[in-house]
Design an enzyme around this catalytic site. Sequence first.
Site, PDB file in Angstrom:
ATOM      1  N   TRP A 102       0.889  -1.174  -0.032  1.00 37.83           N
ATOM      2  CA  TRP A 102      -0.113   0.015   0.046  1.00 37.83           C
ATOM      3  C   TRP A 102       0.749   1.167   0.074  1.00 37.83           C
ATOM      4  O   TRP A 102       0.527   2.199  -0.743  1.00 37.83           O
ATOM      5  CB  TRP A 102      -0.902   0.041   1.302  1.00 37.83           C
ATOM      6  CG  TRP A 102      -1.682  -1.298   1.247  1.00 37.83           C
ATOM      7  CD1 TRP A 102      -1.880  -2.156   2.231  1.00 37.83           C
ATOM      8  CD2 TRP A 102      -2.652  -1.652   0.257  1.00 37.83           C
ATOM      9  NE1 TRP A 102      -2.776  -3.101   1.972  1.00 37.83           N
ATOM     10  CE2 TRP A 102      -3.276  -2.820   0.708  1.00 37.83           C
ATOM     11  CE3 TRP A 102      -3.212  -1.002  -1.015  1.00 37.83           C
ATOM     12  CZ2 TRP A 102      -4.328  -3.560  -0.131  1.00 37.83           C
ATOM     13  CZ3 TRP A 102      -4.058  -1.599  -1.726  1.00 37.83           C
ATOM     14  CH2 TRP A 102      -4.581  -2.839  -1.334  1.00 37.83           C
ATOM     15  N   ASP A 175      -1.680   6.680   5.871  1.00 40.12           N
ATOM     16  CA  ASP A 175      -2.715   5.693   5.709  1.00 40.12           C
ATOM     17  C   ASP A 175      -2.766   4.625   6.847  1.00 40.12           C
ATOM     18  O   ASP A 175      -2.057   3.987   7.515  1.00 40.12           O
ATOM     19  CB  ASP A 175      -2.215   4.623   4.429  1.00 40.12           C
ATOM     20  CG  ASP A 175      -3.252   3.630   4.174  1.00 40.12           C
ATOM     21  OD1 ASP A 175      -4.066   3.503   4.629  1.00 40.12           O
ATOM     22  OD2 ASP A 175      -3.006   3.082   3.139  1.00 40.12           O
ATOM     23  N   LYS A 199     -11.938  -2.277   7.400  1.00 41.09           N
ATOM     24  CA  LYS A 199     -10.796  -2.890   8.429  1.00 41.09           C
ATOM     25  C   LYS A 199     -11.459  -2.678   9.736  1.00 41.09           C
ATOM     26  O   LYS A 199     -11.909  -3.725  10.441  1.00 41.09           O
ATOM     27  CB  LYS A 199      -9.768  -2.401   8.207  1.00 41.09           C
ATOM     28  CG  LYS A 199      -8.852  -3.129   7.375  1.00 41.09           C
ATOM     29  CD  LYS A 199      -9.138  -2.748   5.746  1.00 41.09           C
ATOM     30  CE  LYS A 199      -8.384  -3.200   4.692  1.00 41.09           C
ATOM     31  NZ  LYS A 199      -7.674  -2.641   3.868  1.00 41.09           N
TER      32      LYS A 199
HETATM   33  C1  LIG Z   1      -6.986  -2.259   2.626  1.00 38.59           C
HETATM   34  C2  LIG Z   1      -5.938  -1.320   2.585  1.00 38.59           C
HETATM   35  C3  LIG Z   1      -5.847  -0.302   1.531  1.00 38.59           C
HETATM   36  C4  LIG Z   1      -6.582  -0.398   0.183  1.00 38.59           C
HETATM   37  O1  LIG Z   1      -7.996  -0.050   0.647  1.00 38.59           O
HETATM   38  P1  LIG Z   1      -9.391   0.252  -0.344  1.00 38.59           P
HETATM   39  O2  LIG Z   1     -10.152   0.640   0.232  1.00 38.59           O
HETATM   40  O3  LIG Z   1      -9.374  -1.317  -0.985  1.00 38.59           O
HETATM   41  O4  LIG Z   1      -8.648   1.035  -1.661  1.00 38.59           O
HETATM   42  C5  LIG Z   1      -5.002   0.684   1.546  1.00 38.59           C
HETATM   43  N1  LIG Z   1      -4.186   0.798   2.697  1.00 38.59           N
HETATM   44  C6  LIG Z   1      -4.068  -0.051   3.626  1.00 38.59           C
HETATM   45  C7  LIG Z   1      -3.044   0.106   4.601  1.00 38.59           C
HETATM   46  C8  LIG Z   1      -5.077  -1.088   3.678  1.00 38.59           C
HETATM   47  O5  LIG Z   1      -5.097  -2.021   4.889  1.00 38.59           O
END
Ligand SMILES: *Cc1c(COP(=O)(O)O)cnc(C)c1O
Length: 363
Positions: A102, A175, A199
């Site tokens: 990511w 993020d 999540k």
């Molecule tokens: C799951 C995740 C993403 C991707 O998220 P989407 O909502 O599917 O775009 C990005 N960064 C992290 C840290 C994640 O766990």
Amino acid sequence: MSRVYNFSAGPAVLPEDVLKKAAAELLEYGDSGQSVMEMSHRSKEYQAIIDECEALLRSVMNIPENYKVLFLQGGASSQFAMIPLNLMTGSGKADFVLTGQWASKAYQEASKLMGAENCKVIASSKDKTFSYIPALDSADFTKDADYFHICMNNTIYGTRFAELPDTGNVPLVADMSSCILSEPVDVSKFGMIYAGAQKNMGPAGLTVVIIREDLIGKAKEGTPTMFDYKIHADNGSMYNTPPTYGIYILKLVLEWVKEQGGLTAMKARNEKKAAILYDFLDQSKLFKATVEGKDRSLMNVPFVTGDEEKDAAFVAAAKKAGFINLKGHRSVGGMRASIYNAMPCEGVEALVAFMKQFEAENA
Ligand SMILES: *Cc1c(COP(=O)(O)O)cnc(C)c1O
């Protein structure tokens, strides 16, 4: 009905109390005569829901007044593009730490949109399949960068930043998709925090952005309207139809977090759960954690046996026993147990008991 223990990395387990409340309110919310799903986002009933959700998030995360909360769509992945389009318009430069897939996507998207020469990789842990958080030397940081990007918790590899980099006046952008609401954070240390909801916050389809006000309104010319933070901030996340039901579920999740004692209580619970699993892994003769020491995530715990066939046999046996989604990400192999806020301690205890039994039978 029989609910399994779901160790999915996302979409992931939600608190059972939240699902029950949503079920009870599914046909009629309050005395509105309709489901939240059927409501106009412009109605006063719905405005009360989104306002309450924002107020709860502000109170649970202790978000300072000079930050806006935006409820968007497009996932964390759309933020990989929105962030450079909105923030890389001062010096036009940004710094990145590559701690996994990511984090790398955030870097690649910024490079694509704003020029690779403007995006600096400060450190990477790719050399060891992202199994650690690299040391950072602030002397390497770009002094006039428009932002410094990290992925706080690396969902796939099971690492997390236990300490934040000191970026001085450069806005830290994080993020937090897989760790938001898992422990208290000092929001004032960040220029911006973003997270996909699926999540720790609710269903897929909702993306939460927490952004310092002075970073809004600087989007690059030609930025699509829907990709401009200012449009969403000026319109209270109602420029177009927001993900109404997801916001409602987040409101219920936040009420649940509050009832549990807030983020301090979440942290204590999450540390306890993670310790049960890591302590077992550290003494096991069959299973081994892939991450060591202080970089270990509280949310995602990857582990291996070192033998692919045994890994597959374990995942299959676990599924039969009611422990689902334990297969690791294809880039790491083995197993991964995601133990988000909503995974009860009993779920982790039951998993460890099952692993002990599997180990005894497969010594
Ligand atoms: C799951 C995740 C993403 C991707 O998220 P989407 O909502 O599917 O775009 C990005 N960064 C992290 C840290 C994640 O766990």
